[in-house]
Write an enzyme that holds these catalytic residues in place. Sequence first.
Site, PDB file in Angstrom:
ATOM      1  CE  LYS A  69      -3.481   2.581   2.484  1.00  0.00           C
ATOM      2  NZ  LYS A  69      -4.406   2.733   3.620  1.00  0.00           N
ATOM      3  CD  GLU A 101       9.716  -6.083   6.649  1.00  0.00           C
ATOM      4  OE1 GLU A 101       9.553  -6.359   7.852  1.00  0.00           O
ATOM      5  OE2 GLU A 101       9.371  -4.994   6.148  1.00  0.00           O
ATOM      6  N   GLY A 147      -4.653  -1.483   4.933  1.00  0.00           N
ATOM      7  CA  GLY A 147      -3.861  -2.620   4.456  1.00  0.00           C
ATOM      8  C   GLY A 147      -4.489  -3.954   4.824  1.00  0.00           C
ATOM      9  NE  ARG A 148      -6.088  -3.166  10.964  1.00  0.00           N
ATOM     10  CZ  ARG A 148      -5.413  -2.024  11.044  1.00  0.00           C
ATOM     11  NH1 ARG A 148      -4.216  -1.916  10.469  1.00  0.00           N
ATOM     12  NH2 ARG A 148      -5.923  -0.976  11.699  1.00  0.00           N
ATOM     13  CD  GLU A 187      -1.439  -3.733  11.454  1.00  0.00           C
ATOM     14  OE1 GLU A 187      -0.263  -4.129  11.453  1.00  0.00           O
ATOM     15  OE2 GLU A 187      -2.097  -3.543  10.393  1.00  0.00           O
ATOM     16  CG  HIS A 231      -3.192 -34.637  18.252  1.00  0.00           C
ATOM     17  ND1 HIS A 231      -3.588 -35.785  18.906  1.00  0.00           N
ATOM     18  CD2 HIS A 231      -4.099 -34.442  17.252  1.00  0.00           C
ATOM     19  CE1 HIS A 231      -4.662 -36.287  18.303  1.00  0.00           C
ATOM     20  NE2 HIS A 231      -4.998 -35.484  17.302  1.00  0.00           N
ATOM     21  CE  LYS A 237       6.352  -0.610   9.521  1.00  0.00           C
ATOM     22  NZ  LYS A 237       5.148  -0.252   8.719  1.00  0.00           N
TER      23      LYS A 237
END
Length: 500
Positions: free
Chosen positions: A198, A204, A258-259, A344, A375, A491
């Site tokens: 975005k 990254e 973004g999410r 978030e 398990h 950041k």
Amino acid sequence: MSIASTPAWQSLQRHREALSSFRLDAALRDDPARARSWRFEAAGLEADLSRNLASAETWRLLLALADAAELPRWRDRLFAGAPINNTEGRPAWHTALRTAPANGAVARTVEQERLRMLDFAERLRAGQVRGATGKAIETVLCIGIGGSDLGPRLVTAALGETSGPIRLHFVSNIDPVELDLALAQAVPESTLIVAISKSFTTLETLENARAALAWLRQGAPGIDTRRHLAAITSQPERAQAFGVDASLVYTFAEWVGGRYSLWSACGLPIAVGHGAAAFNDLLHGAAALDHHFVEAPPARNLPLLLGLLGVWYVNFWGCRSRAVMPYAQRLRHLPAYLQQLEMESNGKRVDRDGRLLDYDTSPVVWGEAGTTAQHSVFQFLHQGTFFSPVDFVTAACFENSAEQRERLLYANALAQADALALGEAALKPSGSAKATCAVVPGDRPSTFITLPRIDAFSVGALLALYEHRTFVQGVLWQINSFDQWGVEIGKQLLKQRLAD
Ligand code: F6P
């Protein structure tokens, strides 16, 4: 007024005390209609809420709390595109990507870009997109992180084996291992790099895109990389400055968080993997859930009821975590997606006006696919010292499937939900006393959500359900669910550290 000082909140506190002797086995035994009347339907999804630590009075009081928080007004503002993301001064209008807004100009822009993205996806699937050497693109590297990865990755896997000739790879981590694994299965001349970001500033994503471009140049010296690089972003100028040809830049508006962006051009991987029709079905499912959220009466409004349950457990039962167990391997990425969506969005300590809160907000959301999780973590869920409400998410078609293992999958989910709720009371009396270490107390709540089948429409409805559930909780906690200022300091410190 702080929500915690409203009469509605205080009534719930008193009600919680009155429920100190509440037992789920008794509630289910004494009210045979409970299992049926606490079933809710929305856009084809079904949710069984009968195994929750709640009575009819609880719902009455929770619905009153929603009124005290003016939930209907906030919901109308969400769908109208009002600037409810007040700290960033913009709407959170992801619903406009699937439910056409009244604003014709916005609706047209959204549709134009969607059609452009879907056309590109179908041309890729048809082998009509060629690289610089004329070879058809066969591999698409989807490089993105957070909201630019989790949604598309979840839905692409949820819809099963991808159809069509394109091999899709998702790469998010800066750790080179993930990209290297993908590149090891790709050929430079037939690979398209798609940088999904975005902001188009995320380290990254840009570093991984640069590394993929370096691999491309090394593997095909002199190649015109502009034929092998596309971008999906809200910042087209930055993408072009990065070297992406304008014709390969797909955009979405700043007012899409973004999410919440998988419904936008960020959904390209879904359309490449499963076709334009599947992507449109996804949007239709979400739109059907939007319609339910707006139109269904409060007492039958599923996202509202699930949001209220979330506040009930966090603020009146002191729950600090919530588990999501998808009993479907194809939904294995659901917990990770919901971690970002909910934590978030609602992991906030101040209200919309910047005042420090005196009550809890987002719990820790965690989970794993069933039956695998049985398990590892179910020991904790059954006998741990504190309880974590659980969402079981599965498909109704498994129940009577011709495939024995699918029937077992569904039966396991039901057995676990009953064991959590009823504990020893679920078992036929054996006449012999159990050692205390083996006793399962029960009274551990869960919500049982079923999709009719795991298809694009139902997955769209499911994710919109969780988006609106998250929104409802944010409104009740009086927080802005659409910013994420807390992610910046890491950041900034990284930049400082790199500069040093
Ligand atoms: O750091 C968190 C975050 O900003 C998320 O909100 C977002 O989904 C993710 O990083 C990726 O951001 P972008 O899409 O701008 O690269």
